[in-house]
Scaffold this motif. Structure first.
Motif, PDB file in Angstrom:
ATOM      1  N   THR A   1       1.325  -1.280   0.382  1.00 45.87           N
ATOM      2  CA  THR A   1      -0.091  -0.026  -0.252  1.00 45.87           C
ATOM      3  C   THR A   1       0.423   1.241  -0.070  1.00 45.87           C
ATOM      4  N   THR A   2       0.706   2.324  -0.725  1.00 45.28           N
ATOM      5  CA  THR A   2       1.054   3.610  -0.769  1.00 45.28           C
ATOM      6  C   THR A   2       0.169   4.021   0.736  1.00 45.28           C
ATOM      7  N   THR A   3       1.246   5.113   1.475  1.00 43.70           N
ATOM      8  CA  THR A   3       0.461   5.395   2.518  1.00 43.70           C
ATOM      9  C   THR A   3       0.350   6.569   2.520  1.00 43.70           C
ATOM     10  N   CYS A   4      -0.867   7.198   2.164  1.00 46.86           N
ATOM     11  CA  CYS A   4      -0.728   9.280   1.856  1.00 46.86           C
ATOM     12  C   CYS A   4      -1.756   9.905   3.217  1.00 46.86           C
ATOM     13  N   GLY A   5      -1.139   9.330   4.307  1.00 45.36           N
ATOM     14  CA  GLY A   5      -1.243  10.064   5.185  1.00 45.36           C
ATOM     15  C   GLY A   5      -1.323   9.383   6.501  1.00 45.36           C
ATOM     16  N   GLN A   6      -1.514   9.973   8.084  1.00 44.95           N
ATOM     17  CA  GLN A   6      -0.972   8.793   9.074  1.00 44.95           C
ATOM     18  C   GLN A   6      -1.858   8.020   9.323  1.00 44.95           C
ATOM     19  N   GLN A   7      -0.710   7.127   9.875  1.00 40.56           N
ATOM     20  CA  GLN A   7      -0.944   5.287   9.993  1.00 40.56           C
ATOM     21  C   GLN A   7      -1.726   5.464  11.118  1.00 40.56           C
ATOM     22  N   LYS A   8      -2.497   4.590  11.451  1.00 43.19           N
ATOM     23  CA  LYS A   8      -3.111   4.070  13.011  1.00 43.19           C
ATOM     24  C   LYS A   8      -2.160   4.050  13.780  1.00 43.19           C
TER      25      LYS A   8
ATOM     26  N   ASN B   1      -4.550   6.112   4.682  1.00 45.63           N
ATOM     27  CA  ASN B   1      -3.633   5.099   4.747  1.00 45.63           C
ATOM     28  C   ASN B   1      -4.589   4.212   5.601  1.00 45.63           C
TER      29      ASN B   1
ATOM     30  N   SER C   1      -5.960  11.117  -6.386  1.00 46.55           N
ATOM     31  CA  SER C   1      -5.156  10.718  -6.689  1.00 46.55           C
ATOM     32  C   SER C   1      -4.467  12.097  -7.901  1.00 46.55           C
TER      33      SER C   1
ATOM     34  N   ARG D   1      -4.741  15.181  -6.603  1.00 47.23           N
ATOM     35  CA  ARG D   1      -3.505  16.109  -5.490  1.00 47.23           C
ATOM     36  C   ARG D   1      -2.243  16.865  -6.496  1.00 47.23           C
TER      37      ARG D   1
ATOM     38  N   THR E   1      -1.238  -0.506  -4.597  1.00 47.80           N
ATOM     39  CA  THR E   1      -1.060   0.380  -3.377  1.00 47.80           C
ATOM     40  C   THR E   1      -1.770   0.962  -3.268  1.00 47.80           C
ATOM     41  N   ARG E   2      -3.534   0.286  -3.818  1.00 49.08           N
ATOM     42  CA  ARG E   2      -4.692   0.874  -3.831  1.00 49.08           C
ATOM     43  C   ARG E   2      -5.207   0.533  -3.337  1.00 49.08           C
TER      44      ARG E   2
END
Ligand code: HEM
Ligand code: SF4
Ligand code: SF4
Lengths: 355, 541
Positions: free
Chosen positions: A66-73, A85, A105, A108, A296-297
């Motif tokens: 996965t491409t993470t595009c934000g804060q993880q949990k 994410n 995407s 962005r 990745t998505r």
């Protein structure tokens, strides 16, 4: 000079001329363009599409990349970005939905400017996003509107769509609408405009021009051709719509006929559509299917919480601790590092015996 | 570095693609951009094929007779093993959204550094070898046969991608050029075409447990050296444990931090934090000389090599019988741990689900892999008020934070380090939007490219990052670039001295240790670097 688009333009012009001329020469070619090719094209499309999907599905998904595009949990008091994410399957569904329906995407997208200073700036660049959305939704609308040619009675939803699509009447130039819905369809014009924009950016933006292949121009010209011939039939040459529907209904009911009175331009239109159908599964247009398979998505980002299984995971050679200690044991002991096996003080004679 | 261009010369605002089509523009392998070839001894040590002495500047690359067949078969195998590869080969529409997102393209202006063209280098062969349309349409469809010229091009551009994944954030289909580069490098490795800056660390790591080839006794020596420094600065003797069977927790961090400034200060930071926790809460953590590398240059070689090097982490955790693992500040290390380790070398069912022995916090997000990032761990400590901190000791630092590519886009570790920094420093400023968090820019030296011979590439690739630092340096007076990556700590100082000379590079745990009040410490008058603390500037004189 980079004239890659000329090949594609030429190809589409040739296809136009060939079908236009041949369709005028007699029944045989009308049958070819109106019946045989559409059936063959649709079959190719369906088989091709399915086999491409199956081909992707056959390949393994060894890792969750996965491409993470934000804060993880992570810690409970840190707010995760649940969509960009995604920790759960549900979140992935939302992420994918937004990608597919809103091209998230692409939204962005930024444009870079390098100024003296040196100073680099990044500004939001939404034109590609707007253009791509306009293009795809116009295409979808046109496609759905065409259901009217393949259904009897016409479903209420299709009628509704037509009403909405022609809602913003620009001006009624030709009142020839046999279906009782006067007006200009916005979708057709938007499609034409958007395709033109996508073409122009391939020609005028240096980077995009440089990466474009001849194969990238072909569908643009082809779709332009489809939309253009469609608009021509509707507003200029005023095609016999009842006859057209007779043909299309013949196709769906498997009792194909070639009605009287259909102009050559109509055959060009469906020939272009047939070409697009054939071209589709063998080209980048398969991105519609591919996006659903993009690892990745479409995967969760919970890799540390739930183990992902690699179907072809195989054992590998590793350098074990024992091998490591064997090599460095003396040095480790000397440095006061703990070892598993103590070095044996071997008297000299014993070593000799071993040899 | 003597013949390196000056910053003004390197900064090009007007790069335009060449007039010739990219397929007709031959590759010119340039010094300053290319890295040296892998040392045959290193390749041999780990059993990589075609080990021999060669150079990319040679005419003859000494390839095996059947190299084309090897590439073709390798390509085929990877298309079946990796759906990502196959899908990414098929669905790019060449919209160009990714084009100006790559720091190497921005810095070098070389069009083949646009992610889409980098991928097309492989895609063109894919179309030719594996698709019907490619076979029929040939060049019109973007296909071309595999030749030596293409191979040289692959090599040159696969080692101008730092696998940072920034392109993947912007692609409408999530096409990740890093993934394509990884495949490209795997294929090149089948022919023995690695670079030495990757090949030798790999061999070292396999043998000694770490990239730098530090042997166990030397590893201990180095930490002892830090012990002395720490004692001098704080008056407290910290005593790290090594290879301790039965310890609660295993600690693994990149060896770069043991080896070179300014990473060493971060390493001292870990030692001080662990000492503090041991004294106060009986925290029991051990270092390992066998698993003495967090980073994984195997990741830059092949999936198999990544697995071989990574295996040591779980093996050592199992041997020592620890409960779980804490990992230090490193970038690609965390992509490997977060997205690969458990799959490759798990399940780690001999470990326990991580729970902080000090706060009782369960790290639910790491319950399968059983490895926790040190900033997650420290952020949790701070949140629970478990650390006594004197923020003002960092008042000389005006800090900005560089998100490292891998924790950002392969994990999403964004707010934990920020929380830690803001609790140990008073002055913190973000760089401009579009250059931080998931859109962060690479240091320009990631994925094994931080060699010396490719300095022009590194300075060019680091330009977007440096330029964003420059902007906060000028507008906010930022003088400190904080990071959670050992490659950053090795690479960014060069980058800063090239583009923004007034900015120093720090690890987050160095700043933690500066602020951390150890039990029984003396009045500190310098920070870990021996620089006077705020207000102490004159006390020496
Ligand atoms: C489902 C999600 C989809 C996404 C995110 C998507 C996105 C895009 C994007 C970004 C482009 C690039 C425009 C350009 O050429 O610069 C594009 C082109 C195109 N798409 Fe899609 N698309 C999707 C589905 C579809 C579908 C369902 C079709 C069906 C016909 C389609 C047909 C096309 C065509 C014909 C082009 C023009 C190709 C070209 O530019 O040469 N797409 N799409
Ligand atoms: S953004 Fe994605 S689809 Fe567009 S050119 Fe780049 S890789 Fe291809
Ligand atoms: S992964 Fe990073 S370095 Fe590689 S092409 Fe994409 S943006 Fe460039």
């Amino acid at each position: 000079m980079n004239l890659k688009y000329m090949y594609s333009l030429l190809a589409v012009i040739v296809l136009f001329l060939v079908s236009y001329i041949l369709a005028g020469t007699g029944m045989a070619f009308k049958v070819l363009f109106g019946i045989i090719l559409p059936y063959a094209a649709l079959l190719t499309f369906i088989i091709g599409f399915i086999s491409r999907i199956r081909n992707w599905a056959r390949s393994a998904v060894p890792f969750r990349i996965t491409t993470t595009c934000g804060q993880q949990k992570s810690l409970p008091w840190i707010k995760p970005n649940a969509i960009d994410n995604p920790f759960s399957k549900g979140a992935v569904v939302i992420r994918m939905f937004l990608e597919i329906v809103l091209f998230r995407s692409l939204f962005r997208n930024t444009r870079l400017k390098m100024k003296a200073g040196p100073k680099i700036t990044y500004n939001l660049e939404i034109f590609l996003w707007v253009g791509a959305l306009a293009f795809h939704y116009a295409f979808l609308t046109v496609l759905l509107r065409h259901l009217r040619f393949f259904t009897e009675p016409v479903p209420i939803l299709v009628q509704l769509l037509e009403t909405v699509d022609s809602f913003f009447r620009i001006e009624i130039l030709y009142d020839i609408n046999q279906f009782g819905l006067p007006g200009v369809y916005i979708s057709g014009l938007v499609l034409l405009a958007a395709v033109t924009y996508l073409f122009l950016r391939r020609v005028f933006i240096p980077n995009v021009k440089y990466i474009s292949l001849a194969a990238d121009f072909f569908p643009l010209f082809l779709i332009f051709g489809i939309a253009f011939t469609g608009i021509l039939m509707r507003y200029v040459t005023k095609i016999d719509v009842v006859a057209a529907k007779e043909l299309t209904m013949g196709l769906v009911s498997f009792h194909p006929t070639i009605p009287e009175g259909l102009a050559s331009i109509f055959y060009v239109h469906i020939f272009f559509v047939s070409i697009l159908l054939v071209y589709f599964p063998f080209s980048k247009l398969m991105h519609i299917g591919g996006i659903f398979f993009s690892p990745t998505r479409n995967m969760t980002a919970d890799t540390r919480a739930t183990r992902h299984i690699n179907p072809w995971n195989y054992p590998v050679h590793v350098h074990t601790y024992e091998e490591y200690e064997d090599e460095f044991r003396e040095k480790m002991v000397e440095a006061g590092l703990p070892v598993v096996k103590q070095p044996v003080e071997t008297p000299p004679e014993e070593t000799e015996k071993k040899e | 570095m003597s013949d390196l261009l000056k910053p003004e010369e390197l900064y090009k605002t007007d790069s335009r693609p060449p007039r010739t089509d990219w397929m007709d523009t031959p590759v010119e392998i340039r010094r300053g951009i290319a890295c040296y070839a892998g040392n045959p001894k290193s390749l041999e040590y780990v059993g990589l094929p075609n080990a021999r002495k060669w150079s990319c500047f040679d005419e003859d690359w000494q390839l095996p007779e059947n190299w084309q067949e090897i590439i073709h078969e390798g390509f085929k195998e990877r298309l079946e093993k990796f759906r990502s590869f196959k899908v990414f080969m098929d669905i790019c529409v060449r919209c160009g959204a990714c084009a100006d997102k790559c720091h190497f393209f921005i810095g070098t202006g070389d069009p083949k550094n646009m992610p889409v063209l980098r991928a097309e280098l492989l895609r063109s062969i894919y179309r030719n070898d594996f698709t019907r349309a490619g076979k029929i349409l040939g060049k019109l469809g973007g296909a071309r046969p595999m030749t030596l010229e293409v191979l040289r091009e692959w090599w040159y551009y696969m080692f101008q991608c730092s696998e940072c994944r920034r392109c993947s954030v912007f692609c409408p289909y999530g096409i990740d050029t890093a993934e394509i580069t990884m495949m490209g490098r795997e294929l090149l490795n089948l022919l023995g075409l690695n670079i030495d800056w990757i090949a030798t660390p790999v061999a070292n790591c396999y043998r000694t447990g770490n990239h730098l080839g530090i042997q166990p006794h030397a590893f201990k020596d180095m930490l002892e050296f830090f012990q002395e420094d720490i004692e001098e600065i704080t008056g407290v003797l910290v005593e790290p444990q090594y290879n301790k069977v039965g310890a609660d927790i295993l600690f693994i961090t990149p060896s770069g931090d043991v080896f070179a400034d300014p990473g060493t200060y971060t390493c001292m930071g870990y030692m001080m934090l662990f000492h503090y926790l041991k004294e106060k809460y009986g925290f029991d953590i051990t270092w390992s000389t066998y698993a003495s590398e967090g980073g994984n240059f195997g990741f830059f070689t092949s999936h198999e090599m990544m697995k071989r090097l990574n295996a040591k982490m779980y093996a050592e955790a199992k041997r020592l019988g620890v409960k779980w693992i804490i990992g230090g500040e490193c970038g690609h290390m965390w992509r490997v741990i977060n997205q690969y380790m458990d799959t490759m070398n798990g399940p780690a069912d001999f470990l326990e689900e991580p729970v902080s022995p000090i706060t009782g916090t369960k790290f639910e997000n790491a319950k399968s892999t059983k490895m926790v990032h040190i900033t997650e761990f420290t952020a949790d400590l701070i949140k629970h008020g478990k650390l006594e901190l004197d923020k003002s000791r960092n008042d000389n630092l005006s800090v900005t934070f560089h998100d490292s590519c891998n924790p950002a886009r392969g994990m999403g570790l964004l707010d934990e380090p920020r929380y830690v920094i803001q609790n140990v420093c008073n002055k913190f400023h973000e760089m401009p939007a579009g250059t931080i968090r998931e859109q962060t820019f690479c240091c320009g030296s990631g994925s094994g490219l931080n060699a010396g011979e490719d300095m022009e590439l590194r300075m060019a690739g680091g330009l977007p990052r440096a330029n964003a630092v420059k902007s906060v340096h000028e507008s906010k007076g930022v003088n400190t670039l904080a990071t959670i990556c050992a490659i950053d700590r090795a690479a960014l100082p060069d980058l800063m001295s090239y583009w923004v000379p007034e900015v120093e590079v720090y690890g987050v745990h160095e700043m933690v240790a500066n602020a951390l009040i150890l039990q029984g410490e003396k009045d500190r008058d310098t920070d870990l670097r021996g620089e006077p603390l705020p207000g102490m500037e004159d006390s020496d004189e």
